[in-house]
Design an enzyme around this catalytic site. Sequence first.
Site, mmCIF file in Angstrom:
data_model
loop_
_atom_site.group_PDB
_atom_site.id
_atom_site.type_symbol
_atom_site.label_atom_id
_atom_site.label_comp_id
_atom_site.label_asym_id
_atom_site.label_seq_id
_atom_site.Cartn_x
_atom_site.Cartn_y
_atom_site.Cartn_z
ATOM 1 N N ARG A 297 0.801 -1.225 0.000
ATOM 2 C CA ARG A 297 0.000 0.000 0.000
ATOM 3 C C ARG A 297 0.834 1.275 0.000
ATOM 4 O O ARG A 297 0.486 2.248 -0.664
ATOM 5 C CB ARG A 297 -0.932 -0.025 1.210
ATOM 6 C CG ARG A 297 -1.970 -1.098 1.045
ATOM 7 C CD ARG A 297 -2.833 -1.261 2.260
ATOM 8 N NE ARG A 297 -3.837 -2.288 1.986
ATOM 9 C CZ ARG A 297 -4.672 -2.763 2.883
ATOM 10 N NH1 ARG A 297 -4.636 -2.311 4.134
ATOM 11 N NH2 ARG A 297 -5.549 -3.692 2.559
ATOM 12 N N ARG A 398 1.746 -2.160 6.941
ATOM 13 C CA ARG A 398 0.994 -3.411 7.063
ATOM 14 C C ARG A 398 0.592 -3.930 5.689
ATOM 15 O O ARG A 398 0.145 -3.162 4.837
ATOM 16 C CB ARG A 398 -0.274 -3.182 7.901
ATOM 17 C CG ARG A 398 -1.163 -4.410 7.957
ATOM 18 C CD ARG A 398 -2.333 -4.232 8.883
ATOM 19 N NE ARG A 398 -3.322 -3.285 8.418
ATOM 20 C CZ ARG A 398 -4.202 -3.516 7.443
ATOM 21 N NH1 ARG A 398 -4.195 -4.660 6.776
ATOM 22 N NH2 ARG A 398 -5.088 -2.585 7.110
ATOM 23 N N LEU A 404 -6.651 -8.465 10.024
ATOM 24 C CA LEU A 404 -7.630 -9.327 10.686
ATOM 25 C C LEU A 404 -6.930 -10.461 11.410
ATOM 26 O O LEU A 404 -7.303 -10.822 12.532
ATOM 27 C CB LEU A 404 -8.630 -9.863 9.654
ATOM 28 C CG LEU A 404 -9.465 -8.786 8.945
ATOM 29 C CD1 LEU A 404 -10.485 -9.429 8.010
ATOM 30 C CD2 LEU A 404 -10.172 -7.897 9.943
#
Lengths: 586, 249
Positions: A297, A398, A404
């Site tokens: 990301r 991350r 999750l």
Amino acid sequence: MAAPKIIVVGGGLAGLAAVIKIAEAGGNVDLFSIVPVKRSHSVCAQGGINAAKNLKGEGDTTDKHFDDTIYGGDFLANQTPVKAMCEAAPGIIDLLDRMGVPFNRTPEGLLDFRRFGGTLYHRTAFAGATTGQQLLYALDEQVRRYESEGKVQKYEGWEFLSAVIDTAGVARGICAMDLRTMEVRTFAADAIIMATGGIGAIFGKSTNSVVCTGSAQSALYQQGVYYANGEFIQVHPTSIPGEDKLRLMSESARGEGGRVWVPRTLGDKRPAKSIPEGDRWYFLEEWYPKYGNLVPRDVATRAIHKVVYEHGLGIDGQPMVYLDLTHIDRETLNRKLEGILEIYEKFVGDDPREVPMKIFPGMHYTMGGLWVDFNQMTNIPGIFAAGEAEYQYHGANRLGANSLVSCIYGGFQSGPNALAYAKSLPAQQGDGGHAAELTRQKGLNQLLLSNQGTENPFKLWRELGDTMSKNVTVVRINKNIETTEAKIEELLERYKKVNLSDRSQWANTSFAFARQLYNMLELSKVVAIGARLRDESRGAHFKPDFPERNDEQFLKTTKASFVNGAPKIEYEDVDTSLIKPRPRKY
Amino acid sequence: MAEKTIQLEVKRQASPNAEAVWEKFELEWRPGMNVTSALMEIAANPVDASGKETTPVTYDSNCLEEICGSCAMVINGKARMACSALIDQLEQPIRVQPLTKFPVVRDLAVDRSVLFENLKAVKAWVPVDGTYDLGSGPRVFPQQQEASYPLSNCISCTICMEVCPQFNEATGFVGAATIAQTKLFNAHPTGKVYKEDRLRALAGDGGVQECGFAQNCVEACPKQLPLTEAISDVSRDVLIQKAKDFLRA
């Protein structure tokens, strides 16, 4: 001896996972949450959950998951706990499956997996594009089961204000406020687990939910808990810009084949679909041929920024690029991505099956958080933390679908660890600090309620969000960060003149918000100062003046402590015992 | 004022027993606004349309993307989620009031905990043996997943209950959401172990037979759950269960 009493604060995935483990082990647990736990922010997670189950014949292993996670996090995460998480992940998926999560399936009835950013394997299990919702519900249902058996007591609609800490510096409970009656009281516990999520609200607009203010983490930091890696903030490459929030457009859109592009010419007025291939610039695919649209990301976000701000090629000159799914057939899109397509359709008004989506990066995830040891305990004995509220699993960036798994894994670790700690806890001296903490908190409330001034807390918050988003997100320049620091000081000064337009003592949301705002301001300083002092570029933290990673000086965890009203920054070595740091090049 | 504005009327109530009053607001229009963002705007500038100072409106909200189920309210007479109620698609003045079938806490915030109690009554969970590693779950074919998934999308917003003519104190009807969850868990390979208990919980007063098939629920559901289909299926199963229990007695 009575069963130890554990308090869990926060009812998202991490909190619920902790509660389940404690209840299962016979512990006694009180669960505090601002909202009914089924409405927690975990519900917003979309794309999936990672586990190297290797069900696609690709030779995926937990070791590869571990390596991708460490490399994706630019080597800032402590390696021992990350390895343990990756090894536990396949078992967590099996458990969720047994709990009834409606994961997508292969024709043979096995779990289906898709690709996500920062890996070359199909490692992400998913339930449509509402995986977080489905996981949260599964854990919520298990907790409801324990609640109906009398093993869990829920306090929904209560907000954590602070920990109760005794004279020896050991946690003995919490102080909380009932958001209806505005009653403030303390609750005794032998250990507490903080699972209070991310801090999106300090950036004003983000993909986070309204409750993700970081207020609880900040309160603890002000009570002496270290806050680690505060400067590491994930800006998600694809969100839908909005008036009130930035709505997430899941990475799974690219995992299923979505392509990011802009017209090659600025001001190309043609409708997106009629622009021929040759006139489109698929810049991620061009710059990163190996990973293409599925680079991590931070990399994708910087690329979009560059295309918009350096090449000046945002759509119609606006800060937006296309995320295109229109080449994929409707049936596949509906089966695998319907949830997120509906969000786009409802809030933008276009059908992304027909028209390329217009997206832009938005603040999304808090890599930093409360400092914890490998047992999930903070530096204050008896205070544990799990999930996005702590810092441990993601380093400087991350990977998608790792949140999750880290929430559930961290919850599963912290529950039994808190229980074991509580069993050997010596009895408290006196009242354990309860009366003093209650007095302190009531005093803070009284001060706020009797304040005379002219400042509106919601307006101060907007100013905070503006300055943080402008100077402490994708591109960080020290003199700009200094401007933000000065602005935060100004806001703290003006906070003293906050005038509540509502002084009633019943369901007074602006009063509760004003309390959160103070904590947001204190925590913003940790983020800003941490960013200014880290003169390097690593993962999501990018400084054009210091474009390289500097392991010699900064392969370190940042630890902020609250000293004389300001963050004192120190650095701690990172556990790199398993994988030798190497340059990160996708 | 030269700028474009929006007219908003909010039904306010200071506490559960206080008298309700309508308050009018005039806000500056901005593109992409929705009802929750308008309420945020009021919080930042709590002044009514006549320029009189007032208090920020109390309401429930969290995710702002219609997945947490918090912000259900009645907007221009229709029960819906406030975050996805786009201002540009609403007739003005926009009239906003709390859900009418649930006790008002304050202003637009209501107490919907009855739904969570109902979910306990029908044991809406899969009774796993434990959280230790017991290997993979039951094999589930995609067709079954595709049937379960829509039911699992229920966000507990209670709009199906709000719009149901049978959901009231006289009937004690549990409402469509709970019945849909019953169908979901009864279809699960492990969850069905409680099938009989769940059906019996829905067999008496307030159970499935209270449904009058007005079909309001399925029309109003923001997540398009197949609610009437679930009610039909569960009604049939309840009847079969009653017959079995009668024969066994």
